[in-house]
Design a protein around this motif. Structure first.
Motif, short mmCIF file in Angstrom:
data_model
loop_
_atom_site.label_atom_id
_atom_site.label_comp_id
_atom_site.label_asym_id
_atom_site.label_seq_id
_atom_site.Cartn_x
_atom_site.Cartn_y
_atom_site.Cartn_z
N PHE A 189 -23.69 117.11 32.86
CA PHE A 189 -23.42 117.96 34.02
C PHE A 189 -23.38 117.10 35.28
O PHE A 189 -24.32 116.33 35.55
CB PHE A 189 -24.50 119.04 34.15
N SER A 190 -22.32 117.23 36.04
CA SER A 190 -22.16 116.45 37.27
C SER A 190 -23.25 116.82 38.27
O SER A 190 -23.51 118.00 38.51
CB SER A 190 -20.79 116.71 37.89
N ARG A 191 -23.89 115.81 38.83
CA ARG A 191 -24.91 115.97 39.86
C ARG A 191 -26.07 116.85 39.41
O ARG A 191 -26.75 117.47 40.22
CB ARG A 191 -24.30 116.53 41.15
N GLY A 192 -26.29 116.96 38.11
CA GLY A 192 -27.38 117.77 37.61
C GLY A 192 -27.22 119.25 37.87
O GLY A 192 -28.19 119.98 37.88
N ASP A 193 -25.98 119.70 38.07
CA ASP A 193 -25.69 121.11 38.40
C ASP A 193 -25.24 121.82 37.13
O ASP A 193 -24.25 121.42 36.49
CB ASP A 193 -24.59 121.19 39.46
N ILE A 194 -25.93 122.90 36.75
CA ILE A 194 -25.63 123.61 35.51
C ILE A 194 -24.24 124.22 35.53
O ILE A 194 -23.68 124.53 34.48
CB ILE A 194 -26.70 124.71 35.26
N ARG A 195 -23.63 124.40 36.71
CA ARG A 195 -22.29 124.96 36.81
C ARG A 195 -21.20 123.89 36.86
O ARG A 195 -20.04 124.18 37.15
CB ARG A 195 -22.20 125.86 38.05
N ARG A 196 -21.56 122.63 36.62
CA ARG A 196 -20.59 121.53 36.66
C ARG A 196 -20.58 120.78 35.32
O ARG A 196 -20.93 119.60 35.24
CB ARG A 196 -20.94 120.57 37.81
N LEU A 197 -20.22 121.47 34.27
CA LEU A 197 -20.11 120.84 32.94
C LEU A 197 -18.93 119.87 32.92
O LEU A 197 -17.80 120.24 33.26
CB LEU A 197 -19.91 121.93 31.88
N ARG A 198 -19.19 118.63 32.55
CA ARG A 198 -18.14 117.60 32.52
C ARG A 198 -17.18 117.84 31.37
O ARG A 198 -17.59 118.22 30.26
CB ARG A 198 -18.78 116.22 32.37
#
Length: 293
Positions: free
Chosen positions: A255-264
């Motif tokens: 996950f980008s920047r440790g954000d659960i809404r930013r799955l790589r």
């Protein structure tokens, strides 16, 4: 008199017009709407959009399209034909209701998504910044502070479930920071296998295995975490919120920047361990935690 006139002026709605531009989903699917907004201010955090249906309500995530239009996205399916969009504005230290718009009224323009548009919308849902989710922070600030203080007073012991969850969080912070399991911790920063603070005491806890050895989740790079977790939750007979949190804890670098809404899109997802998944067994608590992240 001058003060009264100023207060009256402030009390007037800053938003002059709100209407549904397009409903981009069908009954039984995740909400996706384009909404027209004409307002004096460009600060969308002063507006919130809530889907209300029978027995449920969900605050939608807001993605600006241009000066006069926003895209609204949700993660709960809309199954009520009488569902409506509630629009509220924050003025003079509280939220004021501006409008109630029926979602499935015949007058609402409909533009159902193609497969390509659906994937695009789901990707946007997974990539929305955290700032776009917290539009209710102004209203909940005092309530949250009071809740935290109450919990601090009431907490006299640490249950095994809380200890496990805290250990997972500590391990996730360690992995995101790029530290190996054998690397020393910074002074004053306990690792997952050291201690978890409780009021007036330190409790030693064993490390928790976050991944199921040799198990990988199906992920083609175009799906949202919600979609992946839905399949996994069904196979493990649990709920999607717990599955999302467990997948997030087991794969922090996905996950980008440790954000659960930013799955790589290039992520390789490991299956969470059974023990980790069980720690999120409470659906209500898991949903609240997800919405606060």
């Amino acid at each position: 008199m001058l003060v009264l006139m100023l207060l009256t002026s402030v009390a007037r709605a800053e938003t002059a017009h709100v209407s549904i531009n397009q409903r981009m989903f069908e009954l039984g699917h995740l909400p996706m709407l384009k909404v027209n907004v004409v307002a004096d201010s460009e600060d969308m955090t002063r507006l919130e959009f809530i889907v209300r249906q029978r027995g449920a309500a969900e605050k939608l995530m807001v993605q600006p399209i241009n000066r006069y239009m926003v895209l609204l996205l949700g993660i709960d399916e809309v199954n009520d034909k009488q569902a409506e969009l509630l629009v509220r504005e924050y003025r003079i230290n509280r939220w004021h209701e501006l409008k109630r718009l029926p979602l499935f009224d015949t007058s609402v323009p409909v533009a159902l998504r193609s497969n390509r548009a659906r994937v695009f919308g789901e990707q946007m849902l997974s990539e929305l910044p955290q700032a776009g989710v917290s539009t209710q922070a102004l209203e909940n600030k005092a309530i949250e502070n009071k809740t935290i203080e109450t919990k601090a007073v009431q907490t006299t012991a640490v249950s095994s479930k809380v200890v496990q969850s805290s250990a997972v969080q500590a391990q996730r912070v360690q992995e995101v920071a790029g530290q190996g399991d054998g690397e020393p911790q910074s002074p004053g920063m306990p690792s997952a296998s050291q201690t978890v603070a409780a009021p007036g005491s330190l409790v030693k806890v064993p490390p928790i295995e976050t991944r199921e050895p040799g198990c990988m989740l199906d992920f083609d790079g175009t799906e949202t975490l919600w979609r992946v977790a839905s399949r996994y939750a069904e196979s493990r007979h649990t709920h999607v919120y717990g599955a999302m949190l467990a997948i997030f804890d087991a794969n922090p670098k996905a996950f980008s920047r440790g954000d659960i809404r930013r799955l790589r899109s290039d992520a390789k997802l490991h299956c969470p361990s059974s023990r980790l998944l069980q720690s999120y067994g409470d659906k209500t608590a898991a949903k609240e935690k997800f919405e606060q992240m």
